[in-house]
Design a protein around this motif. Structure first.
Motif, short mmCIF file in Angstrom:
data_model
loop_
_atom_site.label_atom_id
_atom_site.label_comp_id
_atom_site.label_asym_id
_atom_site.label_seq_id
_atom_site.Cartn_x
_atom_site.Cartn_y
_atom_site.Cartn_z
N SER A 9 46.08 34.27 48.67
CA SER A 9 45.81 34.74 47.78
C SER A 9 44.55 35.46 47.52
CB SER A 9 45.58 33.54 46.61
OG SER A 9 45.30 33.93 45.29
N LEU A 10 44.35 36.61 46.68
CA LEU A 10 43.16 37.14 46.44
C LEU A 10 42.02 36.34 45.66
CD1 LEU A 10 44.13 40.43 45.28
CD2 LEU A 10 43.47 39.72 47.64
N ASP A 11 40.76 36.42 45.75
CA ASP A 11 39.87 35.33 44.96
C ASP A 11 40.14 35.33 43.64
OD1 ASP A 11 38.52 35.39 47.21
OD2 ASP A 11 36.77 36.74 46.91
N THR A 12 40.64 36.57 42.88
CA THR A 12 40.99 36.36 41.61
C THR A 12 42.43 35.66 41.56
OG1 THR A 12 41.68 38.63 41.40
CG2 THR A 12 39.41 37.89 40.46
N GLY A 13 42.72 34.73 41.27
CA GLY A 13 44.03 33.91 41.18
C GLY A 13 44.25 32.75 42.16
N CYS A 36 36.84 40.35 34.88
CA CYS A 36 36.08 41.02 35.95
C CYS A 36 36.67 42.09 36.39
CB CYS A 36 35.97 40.01 36.97
SG CYS A 36 35.12 38.38 36.60
N SER A 37 38.04 42.65 36.49
CA SER A 37 38.55 43.72 36.93
C SER A 37 39.83 43.83 36.22
CB SER A 37 39.21 43.18 38.05
OG SER A 37 39.85 41.85 38.40
N SER A 38 40.21 45.09 36.21
CA SER A 38 41.46 45.86 35.59
C SER A 38 42.69 45.65 36.36
CB SER A 38 41.21 47.36 35.24
OG SER A 38 41.55 47.95 36.85
N VAL A 39 43.90 45.58 35.68
CA VAL A 39 45.11 45.47 36.34
C VAL A 39 45.26 46.41 37.71
CG1 VAL A 39 46.32 46.91 34.90
CG2 VAL A 39 47.62 45.09 36.04
N ASP A 40 44.75 47.44 37.25
CA ASP A 40 44.82 48.55 38.50
C ASP A 40 44.00 48.10 39.56
OD1 ASP A 40 46.53 50.03 36.85
OD2 ASP A 40 44.84 51.46 36.04
N GLU A 41 42.77 47.54 39.42
CA GLU A 41 41.99 47.18 40.43
C GLU A 41 42.87 46.00 41.29
OE1 GLU A 41 37.54 45.43 41.71
OE2 GLU A 41 37.98 46.27 39.65
#
Length: 322
Positions: free
Chosen positions: A8-12, A64-69
């Motif tokens: 998993s990425l850090d966000t999630g 912290c971040s957009s959906v595109d990021e």
């Protein structure tokens, strides 16, 4: 199949940790770095050569971040996994972005759902798993690689059964627009069978022109009934609000809302606060912070873990899609 690796990425990572716990497998290690120029790097730290790799990551906007990021990091990570020799890469995306724009409604409209599919396939994704896509047919037709469309219906059904087991009033399952009629009818049939008594359906007419909604005519009888408003996604809450308002004006005695995904963008909580909703039940496909007291989370992590287990063991997995 070869050994299983779960990332998993850090966000999630919190949600992926729940999937890992249900699966009985640890989350594999990875590294994410951000540079001063705004670029980033993401790579696996564990060896994935010859492995059956699963990346669990919803694609959404947060503080912290957009959906595109998130999407770009996800794609780059899949590319890194492919280059590191993964035998198979499965993208497990409980909430899939750009799923609501699946057809052309105006001249020269784009088709982001198809473009998204091309990006995942180009980076080496061999299987894509999601939960309750906005349009299942569009999701399945957009991809050329294998797809697995999981259903939140069993979770919503069990929640409804617990709430309505001792209910004496009539029960109506309401779709907030015509597009959700098939979803509502399937839930109605299962609910009627489990409760052992008739359950009816209704829907609310809706027309969209950009961000502007019109319509609002309720088709069906809800007077004196407990009304379950069922949808795949609560975004701004406007669609749910209009459906609840129409049911209330038509004489519904009690309102409950069930949805697969809770995005709660813009003024969603404010919009929904104007409705006498007894409960709003959603899955945890998207992270939820500071939910109002009458909101309830339904854990979809065990369902995703079971799908991963069956994919890794070569089935049977199709029954999770029906």
């Amino acid at each position: 199949m070869s050994r299983l690796k779960l990332f998993s990425l850090d966000t999630g990572a919190d949600f992926a940790g729940r999937v890992a716990a249900a699966l009985g497998e640890p989350l594999a290690r990875h590294e994410e770095r951000c540079f001063a120029d705004g670029e980033h790097k993401v790579r696996p730290l564990d060896d994935v050569e010859g492995a059956d790799v699963f990346l669990v990551q919803s694609l959404y906007r947060d503080r912290c971040s957009s959906v595109d990021e998130k999407l770009l990091r996800c794609l780059f990570f899949i590319g890194a996994l492919r280059d590191a020799g993964a035998a198979r890469i499965t993208a497990v995306i409980p909430y899939l972005c750009y799923g609501r724009k699946d057809r052309r409604t105006k001249l020269r409209d784009p088709l982001p759902t198809r473009y998204l599919a091309s990006l995942f396939e180009a980076m080496g994704t061999q299987v894509v798993v999601t939960l309750d896509a906005h349009n299942q047919a569009a999701f399945e037709n957009a991809f050329r690689c294998r797809t697995l469309h999981l259903l939140a219906e069993p979770l919503l059904l069990e929640f409804a059964i617990r709430r309505l087991a001792s209910e004496q009033r009539s029960v109506v399952v309401l779709s907030p627009d015509e597009g959700g009629i098939k979803r509502v009818e399937k839930l109605r049939q299962a609910l009627s069978e489990r409760l052992g008594r008739p359950v009816t359906t209704a829907f609310v007419e809706k027309h969209r022109d950009g961000e502007r909604l019109t319509g609002g005519t309720l088709v069906g009888e809800v007077r004196g009934a407990v009304v379950l408003i069922v949808d795949d996604l609560i975004a701004s809450g406007t669609t749910l609000y209009r459906a609840g308002e129409a049911a209330q004006k038509a004489g519904a005695q009690s309102l409950l809302a069930l949805a697969s995904h809770g995005q709660f963008s813009a003024d969603a909580y404010t919009n929904l606060a104007h409705l006498p909703l007894e409960v709003v039940a959603i899955t945890n496909s998207l992270p939820q912070l500071d939910l109002p007291e009458h909101f309830q989370l339904l854990d979809c992590a065990p369902l995703l873990a079971e799908a991963i287990r069956r994919l890794h063991d070569s089935g049977p997995v199709s029954e999770l899609t029906l």
